[in-house]
Scaffold this motif. Structure first.
Motif, short mmCIF file in Angstrom:
data_model
loop_
_atom_site.label_atom_id
_atom_site.label_comp_id
_atom_site.label_asym_id
_atom_site.label_seq_id
_atom_site.Cartn_x
_atom_site.Cartn_y
_atom_site.Cartn_z
N GLN A 91 0.83 -1.20 0.00
CA GLN A 91 0.00 0.00 0.00
C GLN A 91 0.87 1.26 0.00
N HIS A 92 1.96 1.25 0.76
CA HIS A 92 2.86 2.40 0.74
C HIS A 92 3.48 2.58 -0.65
N ASP A 93 3.82 1.48 -1.30
CA ASP A 93 4.37 1.57 -2.65
C ASP A 93 3.36 2.20 -3.61
N ALA A 94 2.09 1.77 -3.53
CA ALA A 94 1.05 2.33 -4.39
C ALA A 94 0.83 3.81 -4.07
N LEU A 95 0.86 4.13 -2.79
CA LEU A 95 0.73 5.53 -2.39
C LEU A 95 1.88 6.37 -2.95
N MET A 96 3.10 5.83 -2.88
CA MET A 96 4.24 6.56 -3.40
C MET A 96 4.11 6.78 -4.91
#
Length: 134
Positions: A91-96
């Motif tokens: 999820q953090h990767d997608a947010l980034m």
């Protein structure tokens, strides 16, 4: 989740390249701490990442409310639940990706999903922990 999505929506257009680079570095550091199973560090870095992002919204009242709510939520338990850390990193990767694309609406939607995911994980922990009275 709604307030954190709002903070994200306000923050993304205000981020400068250095902010985006710092956020990406925090995600990298989280991944490295996770590989070492240093969950205390993962939790600290996660908090730093979220607060760095929300601070860019330049809305002290919103940031204060989010911080106060975070203090009432026991996020540490999320990192011990099977599968949560990997899901959170995805999820953090997608947010980034959304942040780097400067897509405030996509980032806000992803943040709302991310926060709900953490909430569901915490609730599952409390439902399933040993010694829970019914």
């Amino acid at each position: 989740a709604t307030l954190e999505a709002m903070a994200t929506r306000l923050a993304v257009p205000r981020l400068i390249d250095a902010d985006v680079e710092a956020l990406a570095a925090l995600v990298t550091a989280m991944r490295e701490a996770l590989a070492r199973s240093d969950m205390d560090q993962v939790n600290r870095l996660n908090t730093d990442w979220h607060l760095k992002l929300y601070s860019a919204a330049d809305n002290d009242v919103l940031l204060d409310v989010v911080v106060r709510l975070w203090k009432k939520f026991i996020m540490d338990v999320n990192w011990i639940m099977p599968g949560h850390a990997a899901r959170s990193m995805q999820q953090h990767d997608a947010l980034m990706e959304a942040i780097q694309a400067r897509d405030a609406e996509a980032a806000a939607g992803l943040m709302e999903t991310h926060i709900h995911s953490g909430e569901e994980t915490a609730m599952e922990y409390f439902r399933t922990r040993p010694g829970r009275s019914t």
